[in-house]
Design an enzyme around this catalytic site. Structure first.
Site, mmCIF file in Angstrom:
data_model
loop_
_atom_site.group_PDB
_atom_site.id
_atom_site.type_symbol
_atom_site.label_atom_id
_atom_site.label_comp_id
_atom_site.label_asym_id
_atom_site.label_seq_id
_atom_site.Cartn_x
_atom_site.Cartn_y
_atom_site.Cartn_z
ATOM 1 N N ASP A 1 49.768 49.372 39.207
ATOM 2 C CA ASP A 1 49.344 49.317 37.809
ATOM 3 C C ASP A 1 49.971 50.406 36.940
ATOM 4 O O ASP A 1 49.428 50.758 35.904
ATOM 5 C CB ASP A 1 47.813 49.414 37.731
ATOM 6 C CG ASP A 1 47.268 48.909 36.402
ATOM 7 O OD1 ASP A 1 47.913 48.039 35.791
ATOM 8 O OD2 ASP A 1 46.214 49.406 35.964
ATOM 9 N N CYS B 1 38.609 27.027 40.300
ATOM 10 C CA CYS B 1 37.613 27.187 39.239
ATOM 11 C C CYS B 1 36.906 25.876 38.910
ATOM 12 O O CYS B 1 35.748 25.883 38.466
ATOM 13 C CB CYS B 1 38.273 27.739 37.967
ATOM 14 S SG CYS B 1 38.681 29.489 38.059
ATOM 15 N N CYS C 1 33.900 24.862 36.100
ATOM 16 C CA CYS C 1 33.097 26.037 35.751
ATOM 17 C C CYS C 1 33.717 26.776 34.579
ATOM 18 O O CYS C 1 34.930 26.971 34.518
ATOM 19 C CB CYS C 1 32.996 26.976 36.954
ATOM 20 S SG CYS C 1 32.069 28.498 36.624
ATOM 21 N N CYS D 1 32.507 32.288 32.904
ATOM 22 C CA CYS D 1 33.170 33.499 32.414
ATOM 23 C C CYS D 1 33.533 33.380 30.944
ATOM 24 O O CYS D 1 33.500 34.371 30.200
ATOM 25 C CB CYS D 1 34.404 33.816 33.255
ATOM 26 S SG CYS D 1 35.660 32.510 33.283
ATOM 27 N N CYS E 1 38.586 41.695 23.189
ATOM 28 C CA CYS E 1 37.972 42.021 24.482
ATOM 29 C C CYS E 1 37.319 43.398 24.444
ATOM 30 O O CYS E 1 37.936 44.385 24.021
ATOM 31 C CB CYS E 1 39.046 41.969 25.568
ATOM 32 S SG CYS E 1 38.476 42.459 27.202
ATOM 33 N N CYS F 1 33.915 46.324 30.302
ATOM 34 C CA CYS F 1 32.923 45.238 30.300
ATOM 35 C C CYS F 1 33.120 44.402 31.556
ATOM 36 O O CYS F 1 34.248 44.043 31.901
ATOM 37 C CB CYS F 1 33.105 44.378 29.050
ATOM 38 S SG CYS F 1 31.968 42.963 28.942
ATOM 39 N N CYS G 1 30.889 35.181 37.851
ATOM 40 C CA CYS G 1 31.708 34.277 38.670
ATOM 41 C C CYS G 1 30.970 33.878 39.947
ATOM 42 O O CYS G 1 30.546 34.747 40.722
ATOM 43 C CB CYS G 1 33.030 34.950 39.025
ATOM 44 S SG CYS G 1 34.110 33.906 40.037
#
Length: 379
Positions: free
Chosen positions: A125, A179, A182, A185, A205, A232, A239
């Site tokens: 990262d 997924c 669904c 999220c 966000c 957050c 999930c």
């Protein structure tokens, strides 16, 4: 090699090729062109290398993707109901994962290099590497509708790292999307940050607003932030694949008890030295005290706890105008009009920063007009 990786604490290990995600060449530029990265200019820098790993290191033949579990000890959504306390994202309640994973990657990379006779480079990262698409291509999981990697074994709590190697390693099969229909999220997001499934507008966000964004938090999002002072977890926490996840097993990734739900009053009183000491070794320290205090003051304004108003009052004299502006907003949410008038007389009339003056005008609309008239009469 996988055995060595697991001995080092990695719970997920898979291999892919540098050309495994050709769609990145179209997807990333389109996302940037839409402005969805906000003020994260580093996303644009070296975008060609983000879209094509071989552009980062031309000798790359294989990419080993690894995951370290950082599952929560407590239900994240329980924290957002404690309005007099700060909610901190799960990953930030513990030691900075960059520090933990980097050392493990170097050790594993050295092992791979010794075995293969080929050089390696390790990333976690901190370089233009699109870890999530590569992890999906390697089979660690799939990018869910919230754009975060989901693992069938660990939910969406994996911290990712990558080893680029010149060795030819057998690639694993990519993971498919599970997924289905669904959309939990997407529906839970307080700020509607997902313009469509699998697409995030970072500008909306809360994680971006409280961590990456440097200026004042836009007024339309402040009440939606609630008590979230750093990041957050809402879209992650709901999930259904998390039912298979467990808490972090790596001892250095254990959550700190004092960061689960710290009192807002306590956080508001931290000076720079105390802030650095309190958050040493965690991702929070990298944001700096002033940006963090801005978030704390927004949470205080959302708390509906009148006793916390004095913490905001104490911040009206802060040197940073962004902090002063957030303090005014919090005072406007918790104090009576008369108390605001008194505070304006003692703190607002001499204010020279344009942003802070706007915050006073929004909190006490009539006062700025009166102040302007007073200056005109005096002149």
């Amino acid at each position: 090699m996988e055995g060595r990786a697991r001995a080092l604490g990695f719970e997920a290990f898979r291999v892919t090729r540098p050309d495994a995600v050709p769609a990145l060449r179209e997807r990333l530029p389109a996302w940037l062109a839409a402005g969805h990265h906000g003020t994260m200019g580093w996303m644009e820098e070296r975008a060609d290398q983000r879209a094509a790993p071989s552009a980062l290191w031309a000798d790359t033949r294989s990419i080993v993707m690894l995951g370290l579990n950082a599952g929560p000890e407590h239900a994240p959504l329980d924290l957002v109901r404690l309005t007099d306390r700060g909610a901190i994202a799960t990953y930030a309640q513990r030691r900075d994962y960059h520090d933990v994973i980097k050392g493990k990657l170097k050790e594993l990379g050295g092992f791979l290099s010794a075995r293969s006779g080929e050089p390696v480079k390790v990333f976690v990262d901190t370089a233009p590497v699109m870890e999530k698409p590569l992890a999906e291509a390697a089979g660690l999981g799939w990018q869910g509708k919230h754009t975060v990697l989901i693992s069938r074994e660990h939910g969406n709590w994996l911290m990712l790292g990558a080893i680029f190697s010149r060795a030819e390693l057998e690639p694993d099969a990519p993971e498919t999307d599970h997924c289905g229909s669904c959309r939990r999220c997407l529906d839970i997001c307080p700020t509607d940050a997902f313009p469509a499934p699998y697409s995030l507008d970072a500008r909306r966000c809360i994680a971006y607003l409280t961590i990456e964004h440097h200026g004042p938090i836009p007024a339309e999002y402040r009440d939606k932030i609630g008590n979230r002072v750093f990041g957050c977890d809402d879209c992650l926490a709901v999930c259904p694949w998390n039912k298979f996840a467990g808490a972090a097993r790596e001892i250095r990734m254990a959550a700190r008890a004092d960061l689960a739900a710290p009192p807002l009053a306590e956080l508001a009183r931290l000076d720079d030295a105390a802030f650095r000491l309190r958050f040493a070794g965690t991702p929070i320290k990298r944001t700096g005290r002033d940006r963090f205090l801005r978030n704390v003051l927004i949470a205080i304004g959302n708390s509906a706890v009148p006793a916390l108003a004095e913490e905001a009052v104490a911040c009206l004299t802060e040197p940073d105008p962004v902090v002063r502006g957030a303090a005014i907003w919090a005072c406007g949410r918790l104090l009576s009009p008369q108390r605001l008038r008194d505070l304006f007389e003692s703190h607002g009339r001499g204010e020279t920063d344009a942003h802070v003056r706007e915050e006073w005008r929004a909190a006490v609309p009539l006062l700025m007009g009166e102040a302007a008239s007073g200056r005109a009469d005096t002149a």
